[in-house]
Design a protein around this motif. Structure first.
Motif, PDB file in Angstrom:
ATOM      1  N   ASN A 118       0.843  -1.243  -0.332  1.00  0.00           N
ATOM      2  CA  ASN A 118      -0.168   0.411   0.020  1.00  0.00           C
ATOM      3  C   ASN A 118       0.940   1.644  -0.134  1.00  0.00           C
ATOM      4  O   ASN A 118       1.853   1.020   0.528  1.00  0.00           O
ATOM      5  N   GLU A 119       0.535   2.561  -0.762  1.00  0.00           N
ATOM      6  CA  GLU A 119       0.964   3.798  -0.875  1.00  0.00           C
ATOM      7  C   GLU A 119       2.248   4.053  -1.185  1.00  0.00           C
ATOM      8  O   GLU A 119       3.893   3.827  -0.133  1.00  0.00           O
ATOM      9  N   PRO A 120       3.415   2.490  -2.379  1.00  0.00           N
ATOM     10  CA  PRO A 120       4.085   2.590  -2.405  1.00  0.00           C
ATOM     11  C   PRO A 120       5.332   3.886  -2.507  1.00  0.00           C
ATOM     12  O   PRO A 120       6.198   3.717  -2.292  1.00  0.00           O
ATOM     13  N   VAL A 121       4.288   4.339  -2.895  1.00  0.00           N
ATOM     14  CA  VAL A 121       5.177   5.691  -2.844  1.00  0.00           C
ATOM     15  C   VAL A 121       6.425   6.186  -1.826  1.00  0.00           C
ATOM     16  O   VAL A 121       7.108   7.011  -1.684  1.00  0.00           O
ATOM     17  N   LYS A 122       5.391   6.076  -0.481  1.00  0.00           N
ATOM     18  CA  LYS A 122       6.259   5.758   0.432  1.00  0.00           C
ATOM     19  C   LYS A 122       7.195   5.304   1.163  1.00  0.00           C
ATOM     20  O   LYS A 122       7.314   4.668   2.361  1.00  0.00           O
ATOM     21  N   CYS A 123       6.931   3.856   0.804  1.00  0.00           N
ATOM     22  CA  CYS A 123       8.418   3.300   1.201  1.00  0.00           C
ATOM     23  C   CYS A 123       8.971   3.534   0.728  1.00  0.00           C
ATOM     24  O   CYS A 123       9.744   4.168  -0.614  1.00  0.00           O
ATOM     25  N   PRO A 124      10.355   3.355   1.956  1.00  0.00           N
ATOM     26  CA  PRO A 124      11.412   3.466   1.940  1.00  0.00           C
ATOM     27  C   PRO A 124      12.054   2.303   0.890  1.00  0.00           C
ATOM     28  O   PRO A 124      13.390   3.606   0.510  1.00  0.00           O
ATOM     29  N   LEU A 125      11.789   1.296   0.597  1.00  0.00           N
ATOM     30  CA  LEU A 125      12.610   0.540  -0.327  1.00  0.00           C
ATOM     31  C   LEU A 125      13.054   1.163  -2.270  1.00  0.00           C
ATOM     32  O   LEU A 125      14.013   0.948  -2.411  1.00  0.00           O
ATOM     33  N   ILE A 126      11.838   2.766  -2.444  1.00  0.00           N
ATOM     34  CA  ILE A 126      11.546   3.353  -3.245  1.00  0.00           C
ATOM     35  C   ILE A 126      13.155   3.790  -3.778  1.00  0.00           C
ATOM     36  O   ILE A 126      13.867   3.865  -4.493  1.00  0.00           O
ATOM     37  N   PHE A 127      14.037   4.206  -2.312  1.00  0.00           N
ATOM     38  CA  PHE A 127      15.543   4.797  -1.862  1.00  0.00           C
ATOM     39  C   PHE A 127      17.079   3.839  -2.617  1.00  0.00           C
ATOM     40  O   PHE A 127      16.597   2.875  -2.250  1.00  0.00           O
ATOM     41  N   GLY A 128      17.869   4.402  -3.402  1.00  0.00           N
ATOM     42  CA  GLY A 128      18.621   3.398  -3.604  1.00  0.00           C
ATOM     43  C   GLY A 128      19.336   3.722  -4.717  1.00  0.00           C
ATOM     44  O   GLY A 128      18.940   4.291  -6.093  1.00  0.00           O
ATOM     45  N   GLU A 129      20.355   2.812  -5.886  1.00  0.00           N
ATOM     46  CA  GLU A 129      20.354   2.324  -7.150  1.00  0.00           C
ATOM     47  C   GLU A 129      19.745   1.167  -8.080  1.00  0.00           C
ATOM     48  O   GLU A 129      20.048   0.169  -7.178  1.00  0.00           O
ATOM     49  N   TRP A 130      19.382   1.576  -8.687  1.00  0.00           N
ATOM     50  CA  TRP A 130      18.705   0.922  -9.481  1.00  0.00           C
ATOM     51  C   TRP A 130      19.131   0.062 -10.967  1.00  0.00           C
ATOM     52  O   TRP A 130      19.277   1.473 -12.079  1.00  0.00           O
ATOM     53  N   ASP A 131      19.545  -0.461 -12.097  1.00  0.00           N
ATOM     54  CA  ASP A 131      19.231  -0.610 -13.216  1.00  0.00           C
ATOM     55  C   ASP A 131      17.879  -0.694 -13.705  1.00  0.00           C
ATOM     56  O   ASP A 131      17.343  -1.426 -13.699  1.00  0.00           O
TER      57      ASP A 131
END
Length: 252
Positions: A118-131
């Motif tokens: 729920n509310e993925p925008v607020k999920c801290p997992l969004i931060f970091g480096e992504w391929d």
């Protein structure tokens, strides 16, 4: 280069089922004290029947095996993540896939969406480096450098998106120009949450660097909107405002 997505991942094991055997009471057969013995070859003599002891059979362990490529088969998110990564890995960001294979990726992504927090925008997992390992529209990440003509002169080495708290997005496409010059195109943007699933990123003009001495900024600002449809500690899925699907895999 459109984040369009950026901002906004077999051996497959299944739990074995234990078959519970249904036990019936053993039938006792008693020896027959006297019987007539026929000399006919069609009726061989009976040596005698004795009661057979009951043996308890151990339950059988049954392993189920299904293909997660079939979206109708309900599997867990871990299996779906493994499946979608197996379909997009080493495909040049999706360029090498056929129309049917793109549809398979979309089907798995749709299944994964059902497991989104729920509310993925607020999920801290969004931060970091992504391929950026996949995009259904190859030109979305990288722009013209990823077009059919651009790929003739610029080979994509890697596409990376970094999201830094609280609201910074950095996109980078590493390229090899004309087969011998290393370079990169980079974008820096500011992230804004539109609701609990959609984000907007406004990018500054892109910067191009070719070789050790050529570096300049060109173009103007750009803006993208992205819906985060799934996120965990391995992958992030996003869908652009025009329907393009992105698969991001967290860098180790």
């Amino acid at each position: 280069m459109a984040l369009a997505a950026h901002s906004s991942a077999l051996s497959i094991s299944f739990r074995g089922a234990w078959a519970q055997p249904q036990h019936s009471k053993p039938k006792l057969l008693y020896s027959i004290p006297s019987i007539s013995i026929s000399k006919s070859k069609s009726n061989p003599p009976l040596i005698g029947l004795v009661s057979l002891p009951y043996r308890h059979r151990k339950p059988l362990r049954i392993f189920a095996s299904v293909s997660v490529s079939n979206p109708e088969v309900r599997t867990g998110p871990d299996d779906l993540v493994a499946s979608i990564l197996s379909k997009v890995t080493q495909t040049d960001g999706g360029v090498l896939l056929t129309t049917e294979e793109h549809e398979e990726v979309a089907a798995v992504a749709e299944e994964l969406q059902k497991y989104c927090v729920n509310e993925p925008v607020k999920c801290p997992l969004i931060f970091g480096e992504w391929d950026v390992v996949y995009c259904s529209i190859p030109t979305s990440p990288g722009g013209g450098y990823r077009s059919a003509l651009g790929r003739l002169f610029f080979k994509t080495k890697e596409m990376i998106q970094a999201i830094k708290a609280p609201d910074t997005v950095l996109n980078k496409v590493s390229i090899r120009a004309f087969g011998f010059l290393d370079g990169e195109v980079s974008l820096k943007g500011t992230l804004k949450a539109l609701d609990d699933k959609w984000i907007q990123v406004v990018f500054e003009p892109p910067e191009l660097r070719i070789g050790p001495i050529l570096e300049f900024q060109y173009g103007g600002e750009s803006e993208v909107k992205l819906q985060i449809t799934y996120i965990d500690d391995k992958i992030r899925l996003g869908k652009g405002s025009r329907g393009s699907l992105f698969v991001f895999q967290r860098r180790s």
